[in-house]
Enzyme design. Sequence first.
Site, PDB file in Angstrom:
ATOM      1  N   SER A   1       0.966  -1.340  -0.047  1.00 57.91           N
ATOM      2  CA  SER A   1       0.048   0.018  -0.063  1.00 57.91           C
ATOM      3  C   SER A   1       0.865   1.253  -0.018  1.00 57.91           C
ATOM      4  CB  SER A   1      -0.906   0.053   1.176  1.00 57.91           C
ATOM      5  OG  SER A   1      -1.720   1.252   1.225  1.00 57.91           O
TER       6      SER A   1
ATOM      7  N   LYS B   1     -13.911  -4.392   2.882  1.00 63.13           N
ATOM      8  CA  LYS B   1     -14.848  -3.074   2.831  1.00 63.13           C
ATOM      9  C   LYS B   1     -16.491  -3.383   3.083  1.00 63.13           C
ATOM     10  CE  LYS B   1     -12.093  -0.908  -0.680  1.00 63.13           C
ATOM     11  NZ  LYS B   1     -11.795  -0.330  -2.020  1.00 63.13           N
TER      12      LYS B   1
ATOM     13  N   ASP C   1     -14.473   5.611  -2.794  1.00 60.50           N
ATOM     14  CA  ASP C   1     -14.061   5.116  -3.843  1.00 60.50           C
ATOM     15  C   ASP C   1     -14.382   5.605  -5.188  1.00 60.50           C
ATOM     16  OD1 ASP C   1     -12.052   3.460  -2.760  1.00 60.50           O
ATOM     17  OD2 ASP C   1     -13.536   1.626  -2.467  1.00 60.50           O
TER      18      ASP C   1
ATOM     19  N   ALA D   1     -17.845  -7.779  -8.763  1.00 58.03           N
ATOM     20  CA  ALA D   1     -19.025  -7.213  -8.103  1.00 58.03           C
ATOM     21  C   ALA D   1     -18.751  -7.294  -6.523  1.00 58.03           C
ATOM     22  CB  ALA D   1     -20.068  -8.502  -8.436  1.00 58.03           C
ATOM     23  N   GLY D   2     -17.498  -7.302  -6.311  1.00 57.87           N
ATOM     24  CA  GLY D   2     -17.226  -7.147  -4.933  1.00 57.87           C
ATOM     25  C   GLY D   2     -17.414  -5.755  -3.953  1.00 57.87           C
TER      26      GLY D   2
ATOM     27  N   ASN E   1     -19.157 -10.544 -13.906  1.00 60.12           N
ATOM     28  CA  ASN E   1     -18.426 -11.116 -12.809  1.00 60.12           C
ATOM     29  C   ASN E   1     -18.506 -12.474 -12.983  1.00 60.12           C
ATOM     30  OD1 ASN E   1     -17.537 -10.832  -9.982  1.00 60.12           O
ATOM     31  ND2 ASN E   1     -19.221 -12.011  -9.277  1.00 60.12           N
TER      32      ASN E   1
ATOM     33  N   LYS F   1     -24.227 -12.633  -8.812  1.00 58.27           N
ATOM     34  CA  LYS F   1     -23.866 -11.313  -7.972  1.00 58.27           C
ATOM     35  C   LYS F   1     -24.009 -10.290  -8.862  1.00 58.27           C
ATOM     36  CE  LYS F   1     -20.872 -10.076  -4.089  1.00 58.27           C
ATOM     37  NZ  LYS F   1     -19.813 -10.342  -3.559  1.00 58.27           N
TER      38      LYS F   1
END
Length: 272
Positions: free
Chosen positions: A15, A66, A103, A129-130, A152, A157
């Site tokens: 990160s 998330k 985001d 699709a998360g 996806n 989903k």
Amino acid sequence: MTDRYAVMGNPVAHSKSPRIHSLFARQTGQDIEYSAILVEPGGLATAVREFHAGGGRGLNITVPFKEDAWALASRRSERAELAGAVNTLVLDASGRHFGDNTDGVGLVRDLTRNHGCALAGKRVLLVGAGGAAQGVIGPMLNEQPALLVVANRTPEKAVELARRFCGLGRIEGCGLDEPDGQSFDVILNATAASLAGEVPALPDGVVNSRTWCYDMMYGDEPTAFVRWGMERGAAHSLDGLGMLVEQAAESFYLWRDVRPDTARVIAALRTG
């Protein structure tokens, strides 16, 4: 007294958030400390509780937590509520933490302001699709594309996401192979596949010579998805570093009530 902030995720060692927030703080004269914390699967609630108990003021949450962060937040912004995913927590002394999702605004600002990619009237393919995908659909539809297709690996989903957001614009959900024979103006990779050097199994025909490919992940070298776009002749193939900085700036504003200059920070990161 120095205020503590951090990003939590898995993986998280790559990160750039600690450096970004350090640059924001230096630029705006804020006294903060920002670290990266690796969290094991199922361990987010405990990690947040321990960080808060140690005086932590706020958190960024990255993959794969998330949706877990959404559940942890006692209060949520409208955009986070709709997304079902939280990437920013404002920690409250009472324990009633506020969750937001920056985001989508970060992605839209990077595409439209930093790169000049107009989204209105365009055909957009969103891969995944998360939680990362869920956070950007609302802001993307607010830009009024002609069509947003969510593709996806598990089609159900994607279809459920399309159903959830259909009130905001024209949106469809499908499997990864179903856009075969269709091309798109913008293709967004919201999966974490690039972190493993992989690319979702999309048909080659989705890219044409005018397509913008955009990977929401980033790295020191072009990601697997950025390379995939280049190899298929996309007009532009970009990583998500600018999105990272823009969403971080929105988080910083939520925590500190001051907006940093993102262009300077993006330039600093690009030059190492």
